[in-house]
Design a protein around this motif. Structure first.
Motif, PDB file in Angstrom:
ATOM      1  N   SER A  78      -5.898   0.215  -0.722  1.00 48.86           N
ATOM      2  CA  SER A  78      -5.289  -0.395  -1.897  1.00 48.86           C
ATOM      3  C   SER A  78      -6.290  -1.114  -2.786  1.00 48.86           C
ATOM      4  O   SER A  78      -5.922  -1.749  -3.752  1.00 48.86           O
ATOM      5  N   GLU A 128       0.082   2.513   7.276  1.00 47.74           N
ATOM      6  CA  GLU A 128       0.844   1.562   6.470  1.00 47.74           C
ATOM      7  C   GLU A 128       1.969   0.939   7.285  1.00 47.74           C
ATOM      8  O   GLU A 128       2.277  -0.250   7.148  1.00 47.74           O
ATOM      9  N   HIS A 169      -0.204  -0.856  10.676  1.00 51.44           N
ATOM     10  CA  HIS A 169      -1.192  -1.898  10.372  1.00 51.44           C
ATOM     11  C   HIS A 169      -1.263  -2.110   8.852  1.00 51.44           C
ATOM     12  O   HIS A 169      -2.214  -1.671   8.204  1.00 51.44           O
ATOM     13  N   PRO A 170      -0.247  -2.726   8.271  1.00 51.14           N
ATOM     14  CA  PRO A 170      -0.200  -2.877   6.810  1.00 51.14           C
ATOM     15  C   PRO A 170      -1.408  -3.603   6.227  1.00 51.14           C
ATOM     16  O   PRO A 170      -1.886  -3.240   5.146  1.00 51.14           O
ATOM     17  N   ASP A 171      -1.914  -4.604   6.931  1.00 52.10           N
ATOM     18  CA  ASP A 171      -3.090  -5.333   6.420  1.00 52.10           C
ATOM     19  C   ASP A 171      -4.311  -4.426   6.354  1.00 52.10           C
ATOM     20  O   ASP A 171      -5.066  -4.432   5.377  1.00 52.10           O
ATOM     21  N   LEU A 172      -4.504  -3.650   7.394  1.00 52.76           N
ATOM     22  CA  LEU A 172      -5.641  -2.730   7.434  1.00 52.76           C
ATOM     23  C   LEU A 172      -5.465  -1.634   6.391  1.00 52.76           C
ATOM     24  O   LEU A 172      -6.431  -1.210   5.746  1.00 52.76           O
ATOM     25  N   TYR A 173      -4.231  -1.195   6.212  1.00 53.43           N
ATOM     26  CA  TYR A 173      -3.946  -0.178   5.196  1.00 53.43           C
ATOM     27  C   TYR A 173      -4.310  -0.704   3.812  1.00 53.43           C
ATOM     28  O   TYR A 173      -4.937   0.000   3.005  1.00 53.43           O
ATOM     29  N   THR A 174      -3.925  -1.945   3.527  1.00 53.58           N
ATOM     30  CA  THR A 174      -4.221  -2.541   2.226  1.00 53.58           C
ATOM     31  C   THR A 174      -5.726  -2.638   2.003  1.00 53.58           C
ATOM     32  O   THR A 174      -6.229  -2.333   0.914  1.00 53.58           O
ATOM     33  N   ARG A 175      -6.440  -3.017   3.043  1.00 54.75           N
ATOM     34  CA  ARG A 175      -7.889  -3.161   2.901  1.00 54.75           C
ATOM     35  C   ARG A 175      -8.577  -1.827   2.659  1.00 54.75           C
ATOM     36  O   ARG A 175      -9.507  -1.734   1.865  1.00 54.75           O
TER      37      ARG A 175
END
Length: 209
Positions: free
Chosen positions: A56, A44, A47-53
Motif C-alpha cells: 500500500s 491482507e 497479516h493486514p499490517d504487513l500487507y499495508t507495508r
C-alpha cells in the motif's frame, strides 16, 4: 497455517520470516511468483499490517496492485504493464496472465467433465458401483472412498479403469445413493455434471442347434 521461522540466511539475522500459505515463499517474494493476486488476498486477511507495508505504499507497490487487480486475463495484464513501461512489471504481468489462464483451463475442465457413476453387473446377485472423475473437482479420492465405505457399510477402494484412470469401486448397487451423497457433500459438483450409467453383464451367445 502461517509458518513463522527464524532463518540465518535472512538479510537481518534473527528477523522473523513470514511464509505465504499460497506460494510458500517469504511474503516479500510473492511478487515474483505467478499467484500474486491470491497471495495478496491471503496476506491482507492474515497479516493486514504487513500487507499495508508491502503493497500500500511506494510507486512499485502501486504498480503491482494495478496489475494484480487486472481482471481481463493475460491481455489486460500485459496492457497494464505496457502503460507502466516497467520491465519488472511486464514480467509480473506475464506471470499473472499465465496464472489466470491456468485457472481458466481448470474451470473449463470442471464445467465440461462428467462424474460418471456406473452400476456394474457381475453376476445375477453381485453388483458394483464405480465413480470416475471426482478428482477433477478437487476431491481427495482416498478420503471419498473411505467416506463411502463408512456411509454404506461396505467395501470401497481405489482402482484403475480401462482408461488407466483412478476410480472408486464400491461393493453393492448404491448408485442413486452415491449421487445424492455427492451433491450433499460436495456442492461444487453440479447435478448436471453427474451421469448415471448401466453396465450389464453380456449374455453368452446360445450354442447353434
Amino acid at each position: 497455517m502461517t509458518e513463522v521461522a527464524t532463518t540465518p540466511s535472512a538479510p537481518h539475522p534473527g528477523k522473523e520470516v513470514v511464509y505465504c500459505d499460497i506460494c510458500t515463499f517469504p511474503v516479500e517474494y510473492c511478487e515474483f511468483g505467478a499467484s500474486l493476486p491470491r497471495c495478496q488476498k491471503w496476506l491482507e486477511a492474515s497479516h493486514p499490517d504487513l500487507y499495508t507495508r508491502l503493497y500500500s505504499t511506494g510507486e512499485l507497490a502501486e504498480k503491482l496492485q494495478r496489475v494484480a487487480l487486472a481482471t481481463g486475463g493475460a491481455k489486460t495484464a500485459t496492457a497494464v504493464a505496457e502503460v507502466e513501461g516497467d520491465s519488472d512489471t511486464k514480467k509480473l504481468a506475464k506471470a499473472i496472465g499465465k496464472e489466470e489462464a491456468k485457472l481458466k483451463r481448470a474451470l473449463d475442465k470442471k464445467e465440461s467433465t462428467k462424474v460418471v457413476i456406473k452400476r456394474i453387473e457381475r453376476t445375477k446377485k453381485k453388483r458394483l458401483t464405480s465413480i470416475a472423475n471426482l478428482e477433477v473437482f478437487d476431491i481427495d479420492l482416498k478420503k471419498a472412498a473411505k467416506m463411502f465405505a463408512g456411509r454404506f457399510a461396505c467395501g470401497s477402494s481405489l482402482s484403475k479403469n480401462n482408461q488407466n484412470q483412478d476410480e472408486i469401486v464400491i461393493q453393492g448397487d448404491v448408485s442413486e445413493e452415491v449421487k445424492a451423497l455427492i451433491l450433499k457433500t460436495w456442492p461444487a459438483v453440479p447435478e448436471a455434471n453427474i451421469q448415471l450409467v448401466e453396465d450389464k453383464k453380456k449374455k453368452k451367445d446360445e450354442a447353434p442347434a
